[in-house]
Design an enzyme around this catalytic site. Structure first.
Site, PDB file in Angstrom:
ATOM      1  N   ASP A   1      -1.734   6.256  -7.050  1.00 37.20           N
ATOM      2  CA  ASP A   1      -1.141   7.518  -7.668  1.00 37.20           C
ATOM      3  C   ASP A   1      -1.632   8.079  -8.848  1.00 37.20           C
ATOM      4  O   ASP A   1      -1.450   9.018  -9.340  1.00 37.20           O
ATOM      5  CB  ASP A   1       0.322   7.421  -8.005  1.00 37.20           C
ATOM      6  CG  ASP A   1       0.592   6.583  -9.271  1.00 37.20           C
ATOM      7  OD1 ASP A   1      -0.092   5.811  -9.878  1.00 37.20           O
ATOM      8  OD2 ASP A   1       1.665   7.000 -10.019  1.00 37.20           O
TER       9      ASP A   1
ATOM     10  N   THR B   1       0.114   0.135 -10.957  1.00 36.79           N
ATOM     11  CA  THR B   1       0.884   0.620 -11.691  1.00 36.79           C
ATOM     12  C   THR B   1       1.187   2.076 -11.010  1.00 36.79           C
ATOM     13  O   THR B   1       0.288   2.733 -10.503  1.00 36.79           O
ATOM     14  CB  THR B   1      -0.269   1.012 -13.122  1.00 36.79           C
ATOM     15  OG1 THR B   1      -0.497   0.027 -13.871  1.00 36.79           O
ATOM     16  CG2 THR B   1       0.849   2.117 -14.108  1.00 36.79           C
TER      17      THR B   1
ATOM     18  N   ASP C   1      -2.642  -0.242  -5.597  1.00 30.95           N
ATOM     19  CA  ASP C   1      -2.885  -0.170  -7.346  1.00 30.95           C
ATOM     20  C   ASP C   1      -1.391  -0.610  -7.648  1.00 30.95           C
ATOM     21  O   ASP C   1      -0.313   0.142  -7.327  1.00 30.95           O
ATOM     22  CB  ASP C   1      -3.237   1.069  -7.453  1.00 30.95           C
ATOM     23  CG  ASP C   1      -3.519   1.213  -8.954  1.00 30.95           C
ATOM     24  OD1 ASP C   1      -4.175   0.309  -9.534  1.00 30.95           O
ATOM     25  OD2 ASP C   1      -2.748   1.994  -9.612  1.00 30.95           O
TER      26      ASP C   1
END
Length: 716
Positions: free
Chosen positions: A594, A394, A392
């Site tokens: 995250d 970001t 992912d």
């Protein structure tokens, strides 16, 4: 508190065997329950505030606890023995005798001195030393069938019956030394893993004087009203006073489906709010609330075996009856008890089953010191076999520290009013975008408006009320498609800002678009090198997922290099779907993220990887947590995993090769029982030493990551 009072505090289940200030030894027959997981119970006791160490000896029915000398701590310890958690019992628990260094030394010295002792001392000493092994063998035969303990008991028993006391004592000494080394290595790795688990909650939101304020976790008291929003960890045990939410309790109960809670329901620390918002009346605070998380972690990481370990153990168990049958068959055909004893001293299972957990636990121990927390041996196993890594964007490939670059009001508001409105709504949200908006407002010294009825819509935005008026903050899709807000007025400059690689946050008030906030994220400086390192280590496919616009996503992928696929404008469910679609191609896949919205993908992947600053929900869902804020730690984790698999293969090959040779020579009558026992046990210890030393070796790639040992403890 006297002995009678202590017994009463334990509910009559325990007594004080010995006590000095700060140290107490308790006796309880409950500690020898065949289904009691001793490691689990030790962790529960060690999680109590004020307790520094707990050690349990099931065969002596005793538990020794070192603590701060506080009477309240002592009472809590007694309370644990009174009400042992149900999770501490499971059918696979076994009570191996706790090997002590003094016992191992005594056995070794006895074995060395045996040839020089007179017969009237040699015989009773040897039977005394061998009695424990023989008893274990008989008990195992009656309860589990032909296992390694039966083989060990037979070899010792045959040697004692032949009055070959040197061989019998040598076998006992070798077994004791191997068991001690295994327990020592496993205990060291278990202790590290338990320390890494300590909760990382530093500040929490509480309601005081009808206002929501943030306070240090350590200042919480019983009766405080704690506020938890989407993606946040429940820091206390308590009762829901207000609000409804879906709670992920997998870290406590193992159940992956979220549980709906409402006012009046009890909640436990360690649960994570997936959706909704709760006000919780704290019932227990501090270190006591971490017990459930520690217990569940132990079950996942210390009880479980990887598929590779399970296959190896099953093969080792199947080889035991083969050796046993060969020994008895030789005796039946030749009536040569010496040859049969020589065969029975050889056991494939011993080296194979000892080396496997030692190598795996040593690998997990090493990974922890290198900045990677592995939640279980299966994570280590899968890390060695993955061929695809999905990131992912970001907070993983980028720093996740977004900066506000543009404020564009579209009504009569000025820039400061627009920013204060958005920051007020986002203040309680843990997403990187929310943190960036709030940080910018704080830097400008803005006073945030009072907000009520905050509702977080994961991966979309926030709905809140300011002075009775609804405020929406989130993506264009959230405002326009879900909430019906017309965003056409921002279309022209939105294209220009996205072309500059910026992300956009739309703000609406009372159904009217109030403005747009542009933010920019920066790539991690080590990201490109980390991806190249993974490619060097056999990762064939690297995929990037993002909710950003196509133009922004492709520009970032070009900067990084080594990206094989890019997927943009994704919702949380889309990420999990893509993970499952990639898995359907075959092979094993890891997902690194995250955020709260990454949890479905982390769970769906064969290996879920979370960054150290990830949301609580992401850290709970992941099987691997990076403890260093450096993506190159992934290459280190891969190296440790592949090296551990190499150690396991080499240990297995050595065990089969050496023991097969010894077995053939023993069956041919070319080896005496003493020589056979020595060669077998020496090879077992050699293989065990190799597994411990090689499994604990740090890879060369660790130089890419600055490891700070002192910062590891307490970051899981």
């Amino acid at each position: 508190m006297n002995a009678r009072e202590s017994s009463a505090a334990c509910g009559g289940h325990c007594s004080v065997a010995h006590e000095i200030p700060g140290r107490i030894r308790l006796r309880s027959r409950r500690l020898y329950d065949p289904e009691l997981d001793v490691a689990y119970l030790q962790a529960v006791v060690e999680a109590l505030p004020g307790v520094t160490q707990a050690r349990i000896n099931p065969r002596a029915f005793s538990m020794t606890v070192e603590y701060d000398g506080n009477p309240h701590t002592r009472t809590r310890v007694l309370g644990v023995l009174r009400d042992i958690p149900a999770e501490a019992y499971f059918a696979g628990a076994r009570h191996a005798a706790q090997a002590s260094l003094s016992g191992v030394v005594t056995q070794g010295v006895s074995a060395v001195l045996t040839p020089f002792l007179p017969e009237h001392i040699k015989a009773p000493l040897s039977w005394l030393l061998g009695l424990g092994t023989i008893n274990d063998g008989l008990l195992t035969l009656l309860t589990e069938g032909v296992k390694v303990e039966v083989l060990d008991a037979s070899a010792v028993g045959f040697s004692l019956l032949r009055r070959d006391y040197s061989t019998a004592n040598a076998i006992v000494a070798m077994l004791g030394l191997g068991e001690y080394l295994e327990q020592w290595t496993e205990q060291k790795s278990n202790d590290l893993l338990k320390n890494l688990l300590r909760p990382s909650v530093e500040h929490v939101w509480v309601e005081r004087d009808a206002r929501e304020v943030q306070v240090p976790f350590g200042s919480l008291g019983v009766g405080d009203i704690v506020i938890c929003g989407a993606g946040e960890l429940v820091p206390v045990d308590g009762t829901v006073a207000d609000g409804e939410a879906a709670l992920n309790q997998s870290s406590i109960t193992g159940e992956s489906l979220p549980v709906h809670v409402r006012p009046g329901d009890d909640v436990l620390s360690g649960a994570v709010v997936e959706d909704g918002r709760l006000k919780i009346i704290a019932r227990t605070v501090g270190g006591e609330t971490s017990m459930a998380r520690i217990g569940r972690f132990l079950e996942n990481s210390l009880r479980s075996k990887s598929s590779s370990q399970t296959r190896t153990d099953e093969l080792a168990d199947r080889l035991v009856p083969v050796t046993f049958a060969l020994g008895l068959g030789l005796f039946a055909l030749t009536r040569d008890i010496r040859r049969a004893a020589s065969v029975l001293t050889v056991d494939y299972s011993c080296a194979i089953k000892l080396a496997s957990p030692v190598a795996v636990k040593s690998g997990m121990y090493t990974a922890g010191h290198c900045g990677v927390l592995l939640k279980g041996s299966q994570a280590l196993d899968n890390l060695a076999r993955i061929d695809t890594v999905v990131f992912d964007k970001t907070g993983t490939l980028t720093r996740g520290n977004l900066k506000v670059t543009d404020l564009i009001p579209l009504t009569d508001m000025d820039e400061h009013e627009l920013l204060a409105l958005a920051a007020g709504a986002e203040e309680h949200y843990s997403h990187p975008v929310a943190r960036a908006v709030v940080a910018e407002a704080q830097q400008r010294g803005l006073t945030l408006p009072p907000i009520s009825q905050v509702d977080f819509i994961v991966a979309h935005g926030v709905s809140a009320f300011v002075q009775g008026e609804q405020v929406l903050v989130g993506s264009r899709h959230f405002l326009e498609d879900d909430e019906g807000v017309d965003c056409f007025a921002a279309a022209s400059f939105a294209r220009r800002l996205r072309g500059q690689g910026k992300s956009l946050l739309y703000v609406a008030r009372q159904g009217v678009l109030a403005g747009v906030i542009a933010l920019r994220d920066q790539l991690r400086p080590e990201a490109a090198e980390a991806l190249a390192l993974l490619k060097e280590r056999g990762i064939r496919n690297i995929v990037m997922l993002t909710g950003d616009h196509k133009d922004t996503a492709q520009a970032i992928a070009e900067q990084l290099g080594c990206i094989d696929e890019v997927h943009w404008e994704l919702k949380p469910d889309d990420k999990a779907d893509i993970v499952r679609r990639l898995q359907s191609r075959g092979g094993l896949l890891a997902f690194a993220g995250d955020g709260v919205n990454d949890a479905p993908a982390l769970i769906s992947a064969d290996v879920g990887i979370c960054m150290p600053g990830g949301a609580d929900l992401a850290r709970e869902a992941a099987q691997v947590v990076l403890l260093e804020d450096n993506l190159k730690a992934l290459a280190v984790a891969r190296d440790i995993a592949t090296h551990t698999q190499h150690v396991l293969r080499r240990s297995f090959q050595a065990a089969v090769g050496i023991n097969s040779a010894v077995l053939l020579l023993a069956a041919a009558g070319r080896l005496s029982p003493v020589t056979s026992a020595f060669m077998h046990n020496a090879s077992t210890l050699g293989i065990l030493g190799y597994a411990a030393a090689s499994g604990g070796r740090k890879p060369a790639s660790v130089r890419h990551v600055r490891t700070q040992h002192d910062s590891v403890k307490g970051v899981a």
